[in-house]
Design a protein around this motif. Sequence first.
Motif, PDB file in Angstrom:
ATOM      1  N   VAL A 144      -7.709  -0.007  -6.045  1.00  0.00           N
ATOM      2  CA  VAL A 144      -6.540  -0.279  -4.838  1.00  0.00           C
ATOM      3  C   VAL A 144      -6.587  -1.727  -4.327  1.00  0.00           C
ATOM      4  O   VAL A 144      -5.593  -2.050  -4.284  1.00  0.00           O
ATOM      5  CB  VAL A 144      -6.520   0.754  -4.060  1.00  0.00           C
TER       6      VAL A 144
ATOM      7  N   LEU B 294      -3.494  -4.165  -4.842  1.00  0.00           N
ATOM      8  CA  LEU B 294      -2.819  -4.846  -3.742  1.00  0.00           C
ATOM      9  C   LEU B 294      -2.891  -6.185  -3.810  1.00  0.00           C
ATOM     10  O   LEU B 294      -1.706  -7.144  -3.459  1.00  0.00           O
ATOM     11  CB  LEU B 294      -3.553  -4.246  -2.348  1.00  0.00           C
TER      12      LEU B 294
ATOM     13  N   SER C  62       6.735   3.454 -11.932  1.00  0.00           N
ATOM     14  CA  SER C  62       5.823   2.192 -11.690  1.00  0.00           C
ATOM     15  C   SER C  62       6.486   1.022 -11.726  1.00  0.00           C
ATOM     16  O   SER C  62       6.238   0.027 -10.891  1.00  0.00           O
ATOM     17  CB  SER C  62       4.846   2.172 -12.764  1.00  0.00           C
TER      18      SER C  62
ATOM     19  N   ILE D 249       2.038   1.751  -3.705  1.00  0.00           N
ATOM     20  CA  ILE D 249       0.974   2.331  -4.521  1.00  0.00           C
ATOM     21  C   ILE D 249       0.645   3.599  -4.066  1.00  0.00           C
ATOM     22  O   ILE D 249       0.528   4.634  -4.738  1.00  0.00           O
ATOM     23  CB  ILE D 249      -0.342   1.310  -4.316  1.00  0.00           C
ATOM     24  N   ALA D 250       0.459   3.880  -2.837  1.00  0.00           N
ATOM     25  CA  ALA D 250       0.126   5.527  -2.475  1.00  0.00           C
ATOM     26  C   ALA D 250       1.204   6.344  -3.005  1.00  0.00           C
ATOM     27  O   ALA D 250       1.189   7.538  -3.325  1.00  0.00           O
ATOM     28  CB  ALA D 250      -0.044   5.692  -0.909  1.00  0.00           C
ATOM     29  N   ALA D 251       2.516   5.863  -2.746  1.00  0.00           N
ATOM     30  CA  ALA D 251       3.575   6.819  -3.101  1.00  0.00           C
ATOM     31  C   ALA D 251       3.652   7.091  -4.628  1.00  0.00           C
ATOM     32  O   ALA D 251       3.613   8.087  -5.203  1.00  0.00           O
ATOM     33  CB  ALA D 251       4.847   6.329  -2.806  1.00  0.00           C
TER      34      ALA D 251
ATOM     35  N   PHE E 228       0.894  -1.463  -0.014  1.00  0.00           N
ATOM     36  CA  PHE E 228      -0.136   0.080  -0.061  1.00  0.00           C
ATOM     37  C   PHE E 228       0.810   1.391   0.010  1.00  0.00           C
ATOM     38  O   PHE E 228       0.487   2.291  -0.546  1.00  0.00           O
ATOM     39  CB  PHE E 228      -0.844  -0.089   1.251  1.00  0.00           C
ATOM     40  N   ALA E 229       1.983   1.196   0.810  1.00  0.00           N
ATOM     41  CA  ALA E 229       2.837   2.478   0.802  1.00  0.00           C
ATOM     42  C   ALA E 229       3.498   2.720  -0.501  1.00  0.00           C
ATOM     43  O   ALA E 229       3.441   3.667  -1.048  1.00  0.00           O
ATOM     44  CB  ALA E 229       3.996   2.065   1.651  1.00  0.00           C
TER      45      ALA E 229
ATOM     46  N   ALA F  12       0.985   6.723  -6.659  1.00  0.00           N
ATOM     47  CA  ALA F  12      -0.211   7.237  -7.072  1.00  0.00           C
ATOM     48  C   ALA F  12      -0.199   8.990  -6.494  1.00  0.00           C
ATOM     49  O   ALA F  12      -0.540   9.985  -7.685  1.00  0.00           O
ATOM     50  CB  ALA F  12      -1.458   7.165  -6.400  1.00  0.00           C
ATOM     51  N   ALA F  13       0.419   9.246  -5.487  1.00  0.00           N
ATOM     52  CA  ALA F  13       0.806  10.784  -5.288  1.00  0.00           C
ATOM     53  C   ALA F  13       1.692  11.261  -6.274  1.00  0.00           C
ATOM     54  O   ALA F  13       1.674  12.493  -6.718  1.00  0.00           O
ATOM     55  CB  ALA F  13       1.283  10.634  -3.868  1.00  0.00           C
TER      56      ALA F  13
ATOM     57  N   THR G  22     -11.700   3.902  -7.613  1.00  0.00           N
ATOM     58  CA  THR G  22     -10.362   3.921  -6.813  1.00  0.00           C
ATOM     59  C   THR G  22     -10.181   3.180  -5.685  1.00  0.00           C
ATOM     60  O   THR G  22      -9.136   2.245  -5.700  1.00  0.00           O
ATOM     61  CB  THR G  22     -10.245   5.077  -6.468  1.00  0.00           C
ATOM     62  N   ILE G  23     -11.322   2.839  -4.715  1.00  0.00           N
ATOM     63  CA  ILE G  23     -11.131   1.893  -3.719  1.00  0.00           C
ATOM     64  C   ILE G  23     -11.064   0.443  -4.098  1.00  0.00           C
ATOM     65  O   ILE G  23     -10.212  -0.124  -3.857  1.00  0.00           O
ATOM     66  CB  ILE G  23     -12.246   1.861  -2.853  1.00  0.00           C
TER      67      ILE G  23
END
Length: 367
Positions: free
Chosen positions: A321, A325, A124, A69-71, A66-67, A73-74, A317-318
């Motif tokens: 994700v 994951l 990516s 993917i979040a990084a 998740f970290a 995406a940001a 989006t949810i």
Amino acid sequence: MSDSSGWGPSGPSGPYWGAPGGWGWMPPPPPKPGVIPLAPLGADHILGGAFVTMRRYAKPLFGIAFAGIAALAALNLGLLYAAYLSTKTQLDRMTAAPRSIDWADLRTVLIVFGTVWIVGMLVSLVASSFVQASSAATLHDAVLGRRAPVGAVWRRAWSRTPSVLGVTLLMGLVVALPMVVLFVVFGMLLATVASRAPLVAFSLFPLVALLVIPLAVWLFVRFSFAPAAAVLEGASPVTAMRRSARLVRGAWWRTFGILLLGGLITLIVSIVVDLPLQMAVSAPRPYDLSSAQEPASVTQIYAQLLPAVGRSLVFSTIANVFVQLFALVFIPLVSSLLYIDQRIRREGLADVLLRASAAAETPGSVQ
């Protein structure tokens, strides 16, 4: 080591009393310090071991994924926003006069957003390689029945990310090469006979595809153990590719079948998660440019569409994700367990794993 031998010569030995169906001697079950028995694995052990690992080691697996993917995406959102700001004037002019777009404006937009796309693809690949490395690093402790602190897994995965990235690039090159050959051969055939017999030229394309696509699949399966070898053996990209080719030799169909099952499970999870959301959320109405009294800017169009697409975007989006994951964690776990299974069958890795599980400290690599 055969399936019937159970554990192996250096493991625990001695029969036990009370065979099912009557009195008799039966070999003891193989030791299982972690998520899988230390013996040749069946498809049920491999797929089940992947699910058990995700359940017991959810924090390092999904936390790190998740970290990543979040990084990613940001970073992508930041790059897209910066690209939009830098080309806002050109986009407004293009939207105001869609029938007379200036080539200079279009070129600027294409260059800026093309650069953002290339950078996003490279980042990516790095994020995907890091998540693959973290999955294999977590499985290293899961097989031995050890704790897997997030910090330790993070450091181990980050140190092996360059090697996994090299494996990913090499695999992409090797698998994509047959497709490039396909297009080159088809282009040459088309240029040769298109003027005389165009139907013949196009009929040759499926024949060439039938030869090239199976070759690409065969190469992908042949090198599917390379990321696990890069992490668990500390191998370089080229060495990991060679190790994968040796381990898959003679077990290609079994490897292909179990990887295919893993892919089908991922597809089913994606459908189960996405389909209810697609049915519950209605599609947003398209923006009607003809209804505007004056040409609308890009900002005005976004402001008009945002309320309609907001709920759909949040739910999709949810779902994306969650599916990402699952796929990022599950597929590397399956391929890594297949790698361990082949080493147990061919190299007696079970003995090494049993000694490592009983040791006071976890070794740096399973070799």
